[in-house]
Design a protein around this motif. Structure first.
Motif, mmCIF file in Angstrom:
data_model
loop_
_atom_site.group_PDB
_atom_site.id
_atom_site.type_symbol
_atom_site.label_atom_id
_atom_site.label_comp_id
_atom_site.label_asym_id
_atom_site.label_seq_id
_atom_site.Cartn_x
_atom_site.Cartn_y
_atom_site.Cartn_z
ATOM 1 N N ASP A 138 -0.061 -7.490 1.896
ATOM 2 C CA ASP A 138 -0.237 -7.716 0.469
ATOM 3 C C ASP A 138 -1.701 -8.031 0.163
ATOM 4 O OD1 ASP A 138 0.077 -8.257 -2.184
ATOM 5 O OD2 ASP A 138 1.489 -9.910 -1.938
ATOM 6 N N PRO A 159 -1.506 -13.993 -6.110
ATOM 7 C CA PRO A 159 -0.155 -14.556 -6.254
ATOM 8 C C PRO A 159 0.441 -14.234 -7.615
ATOM 9 C CG PRO A 159 -1.631 -16.152 -5.255
ATOM 10 C CD PRO A 159 -2.490 -15.016 -5.700
ATOM 11 N N GLN A 191 3.482 -11.000 0.786
ATOM 12 C CA GLN A 191 3.215 -12.420 1.029
ATOM 13 C C GLN A 191 2.864 -13.213 -0.229
ATOM 14 O OE1 GLN A 191 1.949 -9.818 2.620
ATOM 15 N NE2 GLN A 191 1.803 -10.144 4.839
ATOM 16 N N ASN A 192 2.233 -12.547 -1.205
ATOM 17 C CA ASN A 192 1.755 -13.263 -2.390
ATOM 18 C C ASN A 192 2.631 -13.054 -3.618
ATOM 19 O OD1 ASN A 192 -0.507 -14.216 -0.945
ATOM 20 N ND2 ASN A 192 -1.607 -12.311 -1.334
ATOM 21 N N ARG A 232 0.006 -3.196 -4.782
ATOM 22 C CA ARG A 232 -0.076 -4.436 -4.009
ATOM 23 C C ARG A 232 -0.698 -4.216 -2.631
ATOM 24 N NH1 ARG A 232 0.268 -9.049 -6.781
ATOM 25 N NH2 ARG A 232 0.339 -9.990 -4.722
#
Length: 247
Positions: free
Chosen positions: A128, A132, A161-162, A242
């Motif tokens: 990613d 976030p 991941q974010n 992403r």
């Protein structure tokens, strides 16, 4: 897990006509993973609109026109749960007793929905590269109840991941599109998409993603009608962005 060297992409008529960027993003994502993507130019529609409207003869004619488009024994990736469900589950019934029944069933057996292919055939493990963010996921009725791939979309988003995937009310409910259903029953369909749009807006997400073009057009249309800046994107476009890929 061995990565398939070649696949077909059945782009669906909705993506071809209204969301071509999503189809191109799906191709870019697959090719970035080392898969050669073949897009037969003669393909058009799976026949679902006529089929669900009670016109099997017309649906058969449309579906039959697709049979020659996929001659090689490669997976047929479909970036739409509803179109995938039509080919995989309803073509065998539609072609039953026809001279080309075996050919239709052979194609149906090779159909794989896009998110399912990424997760379970390629075991996609993304890096990613985005900031976030909170997103909601909408899955179509066909993706959930015919193809059983709603968890595939969830899993792919969860591997970023974010990205925080947030649940929302009405998550398992229909958006009201249903192809010609929204035309035949506009009041019912309008109430359904209003509930879905409000649920997504109230979820705390900044946007929503879905792997079905019809649902995306329907929900975004309702949100736009209400003047909302909250919108959705096709899952392929979201995942490509992403991970830093380019169309």
């Amino acid at each position: 897990m061995k990565t398939p060297a070649d696949v077909y992409l059945f782009g669906t008529c909705l993506l071809d006509l209204f969301l071509p960027e999503a189809g191109l993003d799906a191709i870019a994502l697959l090719e970035g993973l080392g898969v050669r993507v073949h897009f037969p130019q003669a393909q058009s529609c799976c026949g679902q609109p006529a089929y669900t409207s009670g016109h099997p003869k017309e649906a058969l004619a449309v579906a039959r026109a697709q049979l020659a488009c996929f001659p090689e024994d490669w997976p047929i990736v479909v970036p739409s749960g509803s179109c995938g469900g039509m080919i995989q589950h309803h073509w065998p019934r539609l072609f039953a007793g026809e001279a080309d029944e075996m050919a239709a069933c052979a194609i149906a057996a090779r159909v794989v929905e896009f998110s399912d292919f990424l997760l379970n055939h390629l075991d996609w493990r993304p890096q990613d590269q985005g900031a976030p963010v909170k997103v909601a996921v909408h899955t179509s009725c066909s993706a959930r109840r015919e193809m059983n791939v709603h968890k595939s979309s969830w899993a792919l988003v969860d591997r970023l991941q974010n990205v925080e995937r947030v649940a929302h009310d009405h998550e398992s409910e229909c958006c009201g599109f249903g192809g010609t259903f929204s035309i035949k029953h506009p009041d019912i369909a309008g109430a359904m998409v209003a509930d879905k749009a409000k649920s997504l807006q109230d979820s705390g997400a900044v946007e929503f993603v879905t792997a079905d073009g019809g649902c995306l057009l329907n929900i975004n249309g309702k949100l736009g009608q209400c003047g909302s800046g909250f919108q959705g994107r096709h899952l392929a476009s979201f995942l490509l962005e992403r991970t830093g890929g380019k169309r």
